[in-house]
Motif scaffolding. Sequence first.
Motif, PDB file in Angstrom:
ATOM      1  N   ILE A  58       0.865  -1.170   0.000  1.00  0.00           N
ATOM      2  CA  ILE A  58       0.000   0.000   0.000  1.00  0.00           C
ATOM      3  C   ILE A  58       0.909   1.230   0.000  1.00  0.00           C
ATOM      4  N   GLU A  59       0.580   2.189  -0.853  1.00  0.00           N
ATOM      5  CA  GLU A  59       1.395   3.394  -0.967  1.00  0.00           C
ATOM      6  C   GLU A  59       1.090   4.341   0.192  1.00  0.00           C
ATOM      7  N   ILE A  60       2.133   4.846   0.807  1.00  0.00           N
ATOM      8  CA  ILE A  60       1.990   5.809   1.895  1.00  0.00           C
ATOM      9  C   ILE A  60       1.514   7.130   1.265  1.00  0.00           C
ATOM     10  N   PRO A  61       0.502   7.759   1.849  1.00  0.00           N
ATOM     11  CA  PRO A  61      -0.040   8.975   1.229  1.00  0.00           C
ATOM     12  C   PRO A  61       0.858  10.191   1.393  1.00  0.00           C
ATOM     13  N   HIS A  62       0.702  11.134   0.487  1.00  0.00           N
ATOM     14  CA  HIS A  62       1.289  12.466   0.586  1.00  0.00           C
ATOM     15  C   HIS A  62       0.332  13.291   1.449  1.00  0.00           C
ATOM     16  N   LYS A  63       0.839  14.308   2.123  1.00  0.00           N
ATOM     17  CA  LYS A  63      -0.024  15.124   2.981  1.00  0.00           C
ATOM     18  C   LYS A  63      -1.214  15.701   2.218  1.00  0.00           C
ATOM     19  N   ASN A  64      -1.044  15.995   0.938  1.00  0.00           N
ATOM     20  CA  ASN A  64      -2.159  16.537   0.151  1.00  0.00           C
ATOM     21  C   ASN A  64      -3.250  15.494  -0.066  1.00  0.00           C
ATOM     22  N   ASP A  65      -2.872  14.212  -0.069  1.00  0.00           N
ATOM     23  CA  ASP A  65      -3.870  13.144  -0.195  1.00  0.00           C
ATOM     24  C   ASP A  65      -4.811  13.134   1.010  1.00  0.00           C
ATOM     25  N   LEU A  66      -4.315  13.631   2.136  1.00  0.00           N
ATOM     26  CA  LEU A  66      -5.103  13.630   3.370  1.00  0.00           C
ATOM     27  C   LEU A  66      -5.669  15.011   3.700  1.00  0.00           C
ATOM     28  N   GLY A  67      -5.599  15.923   2.735  1.00  0.00           N
ATOM     29  CA  GLY A  67      -6.142  17.267   2.943  1.00  0.00           C
ATOM     30  C   GLY A  67      -5.312  18.096   3.915  1.00  0.00           C
ATOM     31  N   LEU A  68      -4.000  17.847   3.928  1.00  0.00           N
ATOM     32  CA  LEU A  68      -3.142  18.512   4.901  1.00  0.00           C
ATOM     33  C   LEU A  68      -2.184  19.525   4.276  1.00  0.00           C
ATOM     34  N   GLY A  69      -2.483  19.968   3.105  1.00  0.00           N
ATOM     35  CA  GLY A  69      -1.662  20.998   2.468  1.00  0.00           C
ATOM     36  C   GLY A  69      -2.215  22.364   2.838  1.00  0.00           C
ATOM     37  N   LYS A  70      -2.628  23.104   1.830  1.00  0.00           N
ATOM     38  CA  LYS A  70      -3.174  24.451   2.061  1.00  0.00           C
ATOM     39  C   LYS A  70      -4.427  24.408   2.933  1.00  0.00           C
ATOM     40  N   ASP A  71      -5.182  23.324   2.855  1.00  0.00           N
ATOM     41  CA  ASP A  71      -6.389  23.218   3.685  1.00  0.00           C
ATOM     42  C   ASP A  71      -6.042  23.375   5.161  1.00  0.00           C
ATOM     43  N   LEU A  72      -4.936  22.766   5.556  1.00  0.00           N
ATOM     44  CA  LEU A  72      -4.501  22.836   6.943  1.00  0.00           C
ATOM     45  C   LEU A  72      -4.107  24.266   7.322  1.00  0.00           C
ATOM     46  N   VAL A  73      -3.455  24.957   6.406  1.00  0.00           N
ATOM     47  CA  VAL A  73      -3.067  26.353   6.632  1.00  0.00           C
ATOM     48  C   VAL A  73      -4.305  27.189   6.937  1.00  0.00           C
ATOM     49  N   PHE A  74      -5.343  27.017   6.144  1.00  0.00           N
ATOM     50  CA  PHE A  74      -6.539  27.834   6.322  1.00  0.00           C
ATOM     51  C   PHE A  74      -7.355  27.400   7.539  1.00  0.00           C
ATOM     52  N   GLU A  75      -7.277  26.141   7.896  1.00  0.00           N
ATOM     53  CA  GLU A  75      -7.919  25.689   9.138  1.00  0.00           C
ATOM     54  C   GLU A  75      -7.260  26.381  10.337  1.00  0.00           C
ATOM     55  N   PHE A  76      -5.929  26.424  10.320  1.00  0.00           N
ATOM     56  CA  PHE A  76      -5.183  27.100  11.388  1.00  0.00           C
ATOM     57  C   PHE A  76      -5.492  28.602  11.381  1.00  0.00           C
TER      58      PHE A  76
END
Length: 140
Positions: A58-76
């Motif tokens: 199973i391929e380990i996800p990239h942070k963007n696959d988990l919604g942790l890129g810019k989405d995380l910035v705007f959540e913060f």
Amino acid sequence: MTTKFSELLEAFDFVSFGQMYEHQAFLHKESGKIFWQSAYIDEEEKELPDDVFTDDYIEIPHKNDLGLGKDLVFEFADKYLPDQIGDIERIFSHKGAYSRYKALLEEQGLLENWFDFENETQQRALKEWCKAHKIEILAS
């Protein structure tokens, strides 16, 4: 399928370090061993098994696959800098956004808060990903 969370987190950080698909990591479902690959390593140095693209891995996800890129910035930003959302949107409309974003956070005295928030959110998302893929995680 089991693996150590620390190893999985290290692989996740490796995969997420660059742009998507620059770095990849694969978890062998039976052994729990993780195999790594980078676009910046010669083919001869890559140690991927021949069958890495089968159902055994199973391929380990990239942070963007988990919604942790810019989405995380705007959540913060919603939580800590709601009055500066427009400024942050402008920052992220240009290259080099993360360094400028971190400079803004430093200026506001929020850089450590960001690192804690990012780390906690990434770990929680990775644990949820493991649960969804029936991966049992071992401590350390």
